[in-house]
Write an enzyme that holds these catalytic residues in place. Structure first.
Site, PDB file in Angstrom:
ATOM      1  N   ASN A   1       7.986  49.553  -3.661  1.00 16.87           N
ATOM      2  CA  ASN A   1       9.159  49.950  -2.850  1.00 16.87           C
ATOM      3  C   ASN A   1       9.006  51.376  -2.312  1.00 16.87           C
TER       4      ASN A   1
ATOM      5  N   SER B   1       9.145  54.114  -3.720  1.00 16.93           N
ATOM      6  CA  SER B   1      10.060  55.124  -4.268  1.00 16.93           C
ATOM      7  C   SER B   1       9.277  56.352  -4.732  1.00 16.93           C
TER       8      SER B   1
ATOM      9  N   LEU C   1      11.445  45.495  -7.207  1.00 16.03           N
ATOM     10  CA  LEU C   1      11.474  44.485  -8.275  1.00 16.03           C
ATOM     11  C   LEU C   1      12.903  44.105  -8.644  1.00 16.03           C
TER      12      LEU C   1
ATOM     13  N   PHE D   1       2.488  47.825 -12.819  1.00 11.44           N
ATOM     14  CA  PHE D   1       2.543  49.291 -12.847  1.00 11.44           C
ATOM     15  C   PHE D   1       3.920  49.822 -12.456  1.00 11.44           C
TER      16      PHE D   1
ATOM     17  N   LYS E   1       8.467  57.407 -13.804  1.00  8.26           N
ATOM     18  CA  LYS E   1       7.661  57.977 -14.894  1.00  8.26           C
ATOM     19  C   LYS E   1       7.908  59.454 -15.201  1.00  8.26           C
TER      20      LYS E   1
ATOM     21  N   SER F   1       2.378  53.450 -22.471  1.00 10.82           N
ATOM     22  CA  SER F   1       2.006  54.861 -22.483  1.00 10.82           C
ATOM     23  C   SER F   1       1.858  55.359 -23.910  1.00 10.82           C
ATOM     24  N   ALA F   2       1.013  56.349 -24.087  1.00 13.10           N
ATOM     25  CA  ALA F   2       0.875  57.003 -25.395  1.00 13.10           C
ATOM     26  C   ALA F   2       2.191  57.653 -25.818  1.00 13.10           C
TER      27      ALA F   2
ATOM     28  N   TYR G   1      12.440  57.873 -20.805  1.00 10.65           N
ATOM     29  CA  TYR G   1      11.267  57.241 -20.175  1.00 10.65           C
ATOM     30  C   TYR G   1      10.432  56.511 -21.223  1.00 10.65           C
TER      31      TYR G   1
ATOM     32  N   LYS H   1       9.417  52.289 -22.074  1.00 12.68           N
ATOM     33  CA  LYS H   1       8.099  51.697 -22.350  1.00 12.68           C
ATOM     34  C   LYS H   1       8.136  50.934 -23.670  1.00 12.68           C
TER      35      LYS H   1
ATOM     36  N   ASN I   1      -3.680  60.544 -20.904  1.00  8.45           N
ATOM     37  CA  ASN I   1      -3.302  61.382 -19.751  1.00  8.45           C
ATOM     38  C   ASN I   1      -4.238  61.150 -18.568  1.00  8.45           C
TER      39      ASN I   1
ATOM     40  N   GLY J   1      10.097  69.421 -26.052  1.00 14.55           N
ATOM     41  CA  GLY J   1       9.602  68.042 -26.240  1.00 14.55           C
ATOM     42  C   GLY J   1       8.091  67.946 -26.356  1.00 14.55           C
TER      43      GLY J   1
HETATM   44  P1  NAD Z   1       3.345  56.148  -9.661  1.00 14.71           P
HETATM   45  O1  NAD Z   1       4.750  56.631  -9.574  1.00 14.71           O
HETATM   46  O2  NAD Z   1       2.317  56.825  -8.830  1.00 14.71           O
HETATM   47  O3  NAD Z   1       3.285  54.574  -9.341  1.00 14.71           O
HETATM   48  C1  NAD Z   1       4.339  53.700  -9.637  1.00 14.71           C
HETATM   49  C2  NAD Z   1       4.640  52.915  -8.364  1.00 14.71           C
HETATM   50  O4  NAD Z   1       5.701  51.990  -8.643  1.00 14.71           O
HETATM   51  C3  NAD Z   1       5.097  53.802  -7.211  1.00 14.71           C
HETATM   52  O5  NAD Z   1       4.321  53.516  -6.061  1.00 14.71           O
HETATM   53  C4  NAD Z   1       6.559  53.405  -6.991  1.00 14.71           C
HETATM   54  O6  NAD Z   1       6.930  53.483  -5.637  1.00 14.71           O
HETATM   55  C5  NAD Z   1       6.575  51.974  -7.523  1.00 14.71           C
HETATM   56  N1  NAD Z   1       7.877  51.507  -8.034  1.00 14.71           N
HETATM   57  C6  NAD Z   1       8.691  52.115  -8.931  1.00 14.71           C
HETATM   58  N2  NAD Z   1       9.776  51.365  -9.157  1.00 14.71           N
HETATM   59  C7  NAD Z   1       9.657  50.251  -8.394  1.00 14.71           C
HETATM   60  C8  NAD Z   1      10.475  49.093  -8.175  1.00 14.71           C
HETATM   61  N3  NAD Z   1      11.654  48.941  -8.790  1.00 14.71           N
HETATM   62  N4  NAD Z   1      10.038  48.142  -7.321  1.00 14.71           N
HETATM   63  C9  NAD Z   1       8.849  48.283  -6.676  1.00 14.71           C
HETATM   64  N5  NAD Z   1       8.040  49.356  -6.823  1.00 14.71           N
HETATM   65  C10 NAD Z   1       8.456  50.320  -7.677  1.00 14.71           C
HETATM   66  O7  NAD Z   1       2.933  56.190 -11.208  1.00 14.71           O
HETATM   67  P2  NAD Z   1       1.495  56.014 -11.869  1.00 14.71           P
HETATM   68  O8  NAD Z   1       1.091  57.330 -12.405  1.00 14.71           O
HETATM   69  O9  NAD Z   1       0.593  55.274 -10.972  1.00 14.71           O
HETATM   70  O10 NAD Z   1       1.903  55.105 -13.113  1.00 14.71           O
HETATM   71  C11 NAD Z   1       1.836  53.701 -13.056  1.00 14.71           C
HETATM   72  C12 NAD Z   1       2.436  53.131 -14.324  1.00 14.71           C
HETATM   73  O11 NAD Z   1       1.744  53.680 -15.444  1.00 14.71           O
HETATM   74  C13 NAD Z   1       3.904  53.505 -14.532  1.00 14.71           C
HETATM   75  O12 NAD Z   1       4.563  52.400 -15.119  1.00 14.71           O
HETATM   76  C14 NAD Z   1       3.856  54.663 -15.492  1.00 14.71           C
HETATM   77  O13 NAD Z   1       5.022  54.760 -16.271  1.00 14.71           O
HETATM   78  C15 NAD Z   1       2.650  54.286 -16.347  1.00 14.71           C
HETATM   79  N6  NAD Z   1       2.004  55.446 -16.978  1.00 14.71           N
HETATM   80  C16 NAD Z   1       1.638  56.509 -16.214  1.00 14.71           C
HETATM   81  C17 NAD Z   1       1.031  57.621 -16.809  1.00 14.71           C
HETATM   82  C18 NAD Z   1       0.678  58.839 -16.008  1.00 14.71           C
HETATM   83  O14 NAD Z   1       0.550  59.919 -16.601  1.00 14.71           O
HETATM   84  N7  NAD Z   1       0.492  58.743 -14.704  1.00 14.71           N
HETATM   85  C19 NAD Z   1       0.777  57.619 -18.191  1.00 14.71           C
HETATM   86  C20 NAD Z   1       1.146  56.489 -18.938  1.00 14.71           C
HETATM   87  C21 NAD Z   1       1.770  55.409 -18.316  1.00 14.71           C
HETATM   88  C1  WQD Z   2      -0.329  68.282 -20.550  1.00 16.59           C
HETATM   89  C2  WQD Z   2      -0.432  69.630 -21.267  1.00 16.59           C
HETATM   90  C3  WQD Z   2       1.671  70.777 -21.400  1.00 16.59           C
HETATM   91  C4  WQD Z   2       2.067  71.428 -17.059  1.00 16.59           C
HETATM   92  C5  WQD Z   2       3.020  63.326 -19.710  1.00 16.59           C
HETATM   93  C6  WQD Z   2       4.107  62.398 -20.157  1.00 16.59           C
HETATM   94  C7  WQD Z   2       3.503  61.186 -20.813  1.00 16.59           C
HETATM   95  C8  WQD Z   2       2.456  60.520 -19.900  1.00 16.59           C
HETATM   96  C9  WQD Z   2       1.461  61.513 -19.405  1.00 16.59           C
HETATM   97  C10 WQD Z   2       3.519  58.798 -18.650  1.00 16.59           C
HETATM   98  C11 WQD Z   2       0.746  69.877 -22.213  1.00 16.59           C
HETATM   99  C12 WQD Z   2       0.688  71.559 -20.546  1.00 16.59           C
HETATM  100  C13 WQD Z   2       1.623  71.058 -18.313  1.00 16.59           C
HETATM  101  C14 WQD Z   2       2.120  72.824 -16.735  1.00 16.59           C
HETATM  102  C15 WQD Z   2       1.245  73.331 -18.922  1.00 16.59           C
HETATM  103  N1  WQD Z   2       3.056  59.960 -18.739  1.00 16.59           N
HETATM  104  N2  WQD Z   2       1.212  71.979 -19.229  1.00 16.59           N
HETATM  105  N3  WQD Z   2       1.688  73.699 -17.690  1.00 16.59           N
HETATM  106  O1  WQD Z   2       3.180  66.063 -21.323  1.00 16.59           O
HETATM  107  O2  WQD Z   2       0.954  65.275 -22.238  1.00 16.59           O
HETATM  108  O3  WQD Z   2       2.280  63.747 -20.857  1.00 16.59           O
HETATM  109  O4  WQD Z   2       2.129  62.631 -18.820  1.00 16.59           O
HETATM  110  O5  WQD Z   2       3.596  57.953 -19.496  1.00 16.59           O
HETATM  111  O6  WQD Z   2       4.564  60.324 -21.093  1.00 16.59           O
HETATM  112  O7  WQD Z   2       4.945  63.084 -21.080  1.00 16.59           O
HETATM  113  O8  WQD Z   2       1.203  65.664 -19.774  1.00 16.59           O
HETATM  114  O9  WQD Z   2       0.207  66.858 -17.876  1.00 16.59           O
HETATM  115  O10 WQD Z   2       2.664  67.223 -18.378  1.00 16.59           O
HETATM  116  O11 WQD Z   2       0.950  68.159 -19.936  1.00 16.59           O
HETATM  117  O12 WQD Z   2       0.889  74.166 -19.744  1.00 16.59           O
HETATM  118  O13 WQD Z   2       2.540  73.210 -15.645  1.00 16.59           O
HETATM  119  O14 WQD Z   2      -0.366  70.662 -20.275  1.00 16.59           O
HETATM  120  O15 WQD Z   2       2.444  71.642 -22.190  1.00 16.59           O
HETATM  121  O16 WQD Z   2       0.226  70.591 -23.323  1.00 16.59           O
HETATM  122  P1  WQD Z   2       1.968  65.279 -21.144  1.00 16.59           P
HETATM  123  P2  WQD Z   2       1.280  66.968 -18.881  1.00 16.59           P
END
Ligand code: NAD
Ligand code: WQD
Length: 336
Positions: free
Chosen positions: A32, A34, A59, A80, A84, A124-125, A148, A152, A178, A293
């Site tokens: 979408n 977003s 969705l 995906f 997030k 996610s971790a 968030y 998950k 990450n 956090g």
């Molecule tokens: P992203 O935001 O780049 O991609 C998510 C996509 O989903 C976006 O393009 C958004 O437009 C789309 N979207 C959101 N809600 C929607 C809906 N209701 N209908 C249709 N499309 C929708 O994020 P990403 O980094 O590519 O992450 C992908 C997935 O992995 C997410 O579920 C995120 O929570 C998970 N994840 C990401 C990370 C990270 O650090 N990037 C870490 C762990 C888990």
């Molecule tokens: C990494 C390290 C910060 C920014 C997040 C989500 C997690 C997952 C991955 C989705 C940490 C430090 C960061 C800055 C900094 N996403 N930092 N200055 O917090 O491990 O994880 O993304 O599922 O759910 O919480 O990742 O990249 O934000 O931080 O010092 O400007 O960098 O304190 O130690 P994080 P991050």
């Protein structure tokens, strides 16, 4: 038969689409926009040299989903799509619960109506919360600490219940650590809206001159240099993990959970130094207060994914820094 990729226009989704197309899969993508831009679709086609079907749909829109499943003989889904941003989820929790959880329920209902029972889910971790020790194994206790992370956790439980109710479901829950880096072409990468929340996009925006310095959130953590330690994984390695997970769900039913990380933890200052070394860019930084956090250390034991999927991360931190920078310097304003 095509694989449906939800959120395929996003950061990890777009890289996975390229790997799927390169491996010969047909894909249908729904997003979408977003948190992504339509231009990414052209870039995916350009890199892979192949076209695919795209639906601009939400969705949460049942009719839109119904159309996708009616018009395509979907074999499996890689899911995906979701919101997030951890901080935003604390201020607007209902938006996160509604989008992530209701969106997944609508998706699974549409899948069930059409007899599609294979799903790979982006967990996610963050579901581990503050782990009792590192490296983290899949059977560690779960305890997400923000809305968030709880979406998950709850989606993982929903998908497990679905399997209990109907043993034909095949579910793989992938817990990413990450993700950073970008496709080596520099044509697709992470394009956050506004000020980046995460470390690597912040560093690349300092390097490209959009931010003047990095704020390092605390240097009094219990780590080798006092700054937070994380398991950074190249987005291409992560994308490849999805192909292995897809093969797994297609082989049979059940619920399987895998950590996708490298198994190595790096501190914030390790990342800054490596980025400076491989790119030649200087990253000015200041030490600020801890971010609420945040935890000391988080890194994976990824051995289960290796033993059962035959997957392991191949790229190192230098590759991640080089590719993140290559994307940012070629696209200083992202996809705009
Ligand atoms: P992203 O935001 O780049 O991609 C998510 C996509 O989903 C976006 O393009 C958004 O437009 C789309 N979207 C959101 N809600 C929607 C809906 N209701 N209908 C249709 N499309 C929708 O994020 P990403 O980094 O590519 O992450 C992908 C997935 O992995 C997410 O579920 C995120 O929570 C998970 N994840 C990401 C990370 C990270 O650090 N990037 C870490 C762990 C888990
Ligand atoms: C990494 C390290 C910060 C920014 C997040 C989500 C997690 C997952 C991955 C989705 C940490 C430090 C960061 C800055 C900094 N996403 N930092 N200055 O917090 O491990 O994880 O993304 O599922 O759910 O919480 O990742 O990249 O934000 O931080 O010092 O400007 O960098 O304190 O130690 P994080 P991050």
């Amino acid at each position: 038969m095509p694989v449906l990729v939800t959120g395929g226009a996003g950061y990890i989704g777009s890289h996975t689409c390229v790997e799927l197309l390169n491996a010969g899969y047909d894909i249908v993508v729904v997003d979408n926009f977003s948190n992504s831009k339509p231009e990414v679709l052209n870039r995916i086609k350009e890199i892979a040299g192949r076209d695919f079907k795209f639906y601009a749909a939400d969705l949460l829109d049942r009719n839109g989903l119904e159309r996708i499943f009616s018009e395509n003989c979907i074999e499996a889904v890689i899911h995906f799509a979701g919101l997030k941003a951890v901080g935003e989820s604390v201020s607007i929790p209902l938006k996160y619960y509604y989008n992530n959880i209701t969106g997944t329920i609508e998706l699974c209902e549409a899948m069930a109506r059409h007899g599609v029972k294979k799903i790979v889910f982006s967990s996610s971790a963050t579901v581990y919360g503050n782990p009792k020790s590192v490296p983290i194994k899949e059977d560690f206790p779960l305890g997400p600490t923000n809305p968030y992370g709880r979406t998950k956790y709850m989606i993982e439980e929903i998908l497990k219940d679905l399997y209990v109710s109907d043993n034909e479901w095949g579910v793989v829950l992938l817990r990413y650590f990450n993700p950073i880096g970008a496709h080596e072409s520099g044509r697709i990468g992470e394009d956050p809206n506004g000020i980046p929340n995460n470390l690597m996009p912040y560093i690349t925006q300092v390097a490209v001159g959009k931010m003047d310095k990095l704020n390092v959130f605390g240097n009094d953590y219990n780590t080798h240099d006092g700054t937070g330690v994380r398991d950074y994984i190249h987005v291409i390695d992560l994308a490849k993990g999805h192909l292995k997970a897809l093969e797994k769900v297609m082989r049979g039913s059940g619920v399987d959970i895998y950590n996708l990380g490298t198994g190595t933890g790096y501190s914030v200052l390790d990342v800054v130094k490596t980025f400076e070394k491989v790119t030649g860019q200087v990253i000015p930084y200041v030490i600020t207060d801890r971010r609420p956090g945040d935890i000391d250390m988080c890194y994976a034991d990824p051995s289960k994914a290796f033993d059962e999927l035959g997957w392991k991360a191949e790229k190192d931190l230098e590759d991640m820094c080089r590719d993140s920078w290559n994307w940012q310097k070629n696209n200083p304003n992202g996809y705009e």
